[in-house]
Design a protein around this motif. Structure first.
Motif, PDB file in Angstrom:
ATOM      1  N   VAL A 117       0.851  -1.193   0.000  1.00  0.00           N
ATOM      2  CA  VAL A 117       0.000   0.000   0.000  1.00  0.00           C
ATOM      3  C   VAL A 117       0.888   1.245   0.000  1.00  0.00           C
ATOM      4  O   VAL A 117       1.762   1.388   0.865  1.00  0.00           O
ATOM      5  CB  VAL A 117      -0.928   0.012   1.232  1.00  0.00           C
ATOM      6  N   GLU A 120       1.688   7.263   0.419  1.00  0.00           N
ATOM      7  CA  GLU A 120       0.894   8.477   0.141  1.00  0.00           C
ATOM      8  C   GLU A 120      -0.573   8.265   0.484  1.00  0.00           C
ATOM      9  O   GLU A 120      -1.265   9.192   0.923  1.00  0.00           O
ATOM     10  CB  GLU A 120       1.012   8.859  -1.341  1.00  0.00           C
ATOM     11  N   ALA A 121      -1.072   7.025   0.252  1.00  0.00           N
ATOM     12  CA  ALA A 121      -2.471   6.734   0.551  1.00  0.00           C
ATOM     13  C   ALA A 121      -2.720   6.802   2.055  1.00  0.00           C
ATOM     14  O   ALA A 121      -3.736   7.338   2.511  1.00  0.00           O
ATOM     15  CB  ALA A 121      -2.840   5.351   0.022  1.00  0.00           C
ATOM     16  N   ARG A 122      -1.782   6.269   2.819  1.00  0.00           N
ATOM     17  CA  ARG A 122      -1.929   6.322   4.277  1.00  0.00           C
ATOM     18  C   ARG A 122      -1.893   7.763   4.774  1.00  0.00           C
ATOM     19  O   ARG A 122      -2.694   8.168   5.629  1.00  0.00           O
ATOM     20  CB  ARG A 122      -0.820   5.506   4.940  1.00  0.00           C
ATOM     21  N   VAL A 139      -8.831   1.850   3.610  1.00  0.00           N
ATOM     22  CA  VAL A 139      -7.729   2.255   2.741  1.00  0.00           C
ATOM     23  C   VAL A 139      -6.810   1.076   2.445  1.00  0.00           C
ATOM     24  O   VAL A 139      -6.655   0.658   1.297  1.00  0.00           O
ATOM     25  CB  VAL A 139      -6.921   3.413   3.365  1.00  0.00           C
ATOM     26  N   GLU A 140      -6.200   0.537   3.491  1.00  0.00           N
ATOM     27  CA  GLU A 140      -5.172  -0.483   3.292  1.00  0.00           C
ATOM     28  C   GLU A 140      -5.736  -1.804   2.771  1.00  0.00           C
ATOM     29  O   GLU A 140      -5.179  -2.397   1.833  1.00  0.00           O
ATOM     30  CB  GLU A 140      -4.420  -0.718   4.612  1.00  0.00           C
ATOM     31  N   LEU A 143      -6.748  -1.768  -0.970  1.00  0.00           N
ATOM     32  CA  LEU A 143      -5.588  -1.711  -1.853  1.00  0.00           C
ATOM     33  C   LEU A 143      -4.753  -2.990  -1.787  1.00  0.00           C
ATOM     34  O   LEU A 143      -3.985  -3.286  -2.707  1.00  0.00           O
ATOM     35  CB  LEU A 143      -4.718  -0.500  -1.496  1.00  0.00           C
ATOM     36  N   ARG A 231     -11.521   4.691  -4.843  1.00  0.00           N
ATOM     37  CA  ARG A 231     -11.457   5.976  -4.143  1.00  0.00           C
ATOM     38  C   ARG A 231     -11.719   5.747  -2.663  1.00  0.00           C
ATOM     39  O   ARG A 231     -12.589   4.991  -2.281  1.00  0.00           O
ATOM     40  CB  ARG A 231     -12.498   6.958  -4.692  1.00  0.00           C
ATOM     41  N   ILE A 232     -10.978   6.444  -1.835  1.00  0.00           N
ATOM     42  CA  ILE A 232     -11.143   6.291  -0.389  1.00  0.00           C
ATOM     43  C   ILE A 232     -11.976   7.457   0.110  1.00  0.00           C
ATOM     44  O   ILE A 232     -11.527   8.348   0.809  1.00  0.00           O
ATOM     45  CB  ILE A 232      -9.760   6.278   0.300  1.00  0.00           C
ATOM     46  N   ALA A 236      -8.405   9.651  -0.724  1.00  0.00           N
ATOM     47  CA  ALA A 236      -7.253   9.112  -1.431  1.00  0.00           C
ATOM     48  C   ALA A 236      -7.345   9.408  -2.919  1.00  0.00           C
ATOM     49  O   ALA A 236      -6.747   8.727  -3.730  1.00  0.00           O
ATOM     50  CB  ALA A 236      -7.151   7.609  -1.210  1.00  0.00           C
ATOM     51  N   VAL A 239      -4.172   9.735  -4.809  1.00  0.00           N
ATOM     52  CA  VAL A 239      -3.325   8.568  -5.010  1.00  0.00           C
ATOM     53  C   VAL A 239      -3.558   8.002  -6.376  1.00  0.00           C
ATOM     54  O   VAL A 239      -4.674   7.650  -6.739  1.00  0.00           O
ATOM     55  CB  VAL A 239      -3.626   7.487  -3.937  1.00  0.00           C
ATOM     56  N   VAL A 244      -0.535   1.428  -7.332  1.00  0.00           N
ATOM     57  CA  VAL A 244      -0.921   0.257  -6.556  1.00  0.00           C
ATOM     58  C   VAL A 244      -0.549  -0.982  -7.353  1.00  0.00           C
ATOM     59  O   VAL A 244      -1.129  -1.256  -8.380  1.00  0.00           O
ATOM     60  CB  VAL A 244      -2.431   0.264  -6.277  1.00  0.00           C
TER      61      VAL A 244
END
Length: 245
Positions: A117, A120-122, A139-140, A143, A231-232, A236, A239, A244
């Motif tokens: 993951v 940047e997403a986190r 999120v995690e 992904l 999309r989060i 996110a 991102v 990914v």
């Protein structure tokens, strides 16, 4: 008459066997599928927290991965013998052994998925106020699905094959028919049960592959261009899905 004679002649391919033993084949197939599904589901439920532990506590990563690898290296006959005092000659003995075997594949793939993951997403999610649990589930985990589901596919196909070993305690599904057929030199039974095992493995893999493609559409290329990733809830959106992997 020729179909009936195939039983007497002990032919490998025998339509009369399929007609007269259809219920036996159905029962063995249902047991095989039940053991496989139970083993994989329980394996995922155990592997997920182990993978989280290995990721958050680096000191535990080595022992967790090492232990699951050691378990996978134990021969099935020895594994069942070690578990026999705890479970006796029961279906729980077979399921437990298969769960332990599946952990090697599942833990490694779940851990690899979580580690892949993008940071940047986190960071984007934390900036939107996501807590640890919400970050994990929204999120995690989405992904990490490609790697996670790939592990489930491998573990499922492997478990379909290993379930046959349960025949040594009379809980092997189609494996029990194979073992009985070998003991009695019943060729039609050996071939039919073996083919059904292969068919089950192929169907399971195709079903999980379809589920993987449906749950992770961003991993496919549509209309000659990269598709958009998940999309989060817009947190996110920054991102790039292509990151990914």
């Amino acid at each position: 008459m020729s179909e009936q004679n195939c039983l007497v002649a002990n032919d490998w391919v025998c339509g009369e066997y399929l007609r007269t033993r259809s219920q036996e084949l159905v029962d063995a197939t249902v047991q095989h599928v039940g053991i496989t599904v139970a083993s994989v589901v329980i394996g995922v439920l155990i592997a997920f927290p182990l993978a989280l532990l290995a990721r958050h506590k680096r000191a535990f990563a080595g022992p967790v991965l090492g232990l699951t690898t050691v378990l996978y290296s134990i021969p099935s006959l020895a594994m069942f013998s070690l578990l026999l005092p705890l479970f006796g000659l029961s279906i729980a003995l077979v399921v437990t052994g298969l769960v332990l075997y599946s952990l090697t594949i599942l833990v490694r793939n779940i851990l690899a998925g979580l580690q892949s993951v993008p940071e940047e997403a986190r960071e984007a999610a934390r900036g939107m106020g996501y807590g640890p649990l919400r970050l994990l589930w929204e999120v995690e985990l989405p992904l990490a699905l490609p790697a996670l589901l790939a592990g489930v596919r491998i573990a499922t196909v492997s478990t379909v094959a290993l379930t046959t070993v349960g025949a040594i305690v009379d809980y092997g599904g189609l494996g029990t028919l194979i073992l009985d057929g070998l003991d009695s030199d019943f060729k039609a039974q050996v071939l039919t049960a073996s083919v059904l095992c292969v068919v089950l493995a192929i169907l399971a893999d195709l079903l999980l592959l379809g589920m993987q493609r449906w749950l992770t559409p961003w991993t496919r290329v549509a209309a000659g261009r990269p598709s958009r990733g998940p999309r989060i809830r817009r947190s996110a959106a920054a991102v790039e899905p292509e990151k990914v992997a």
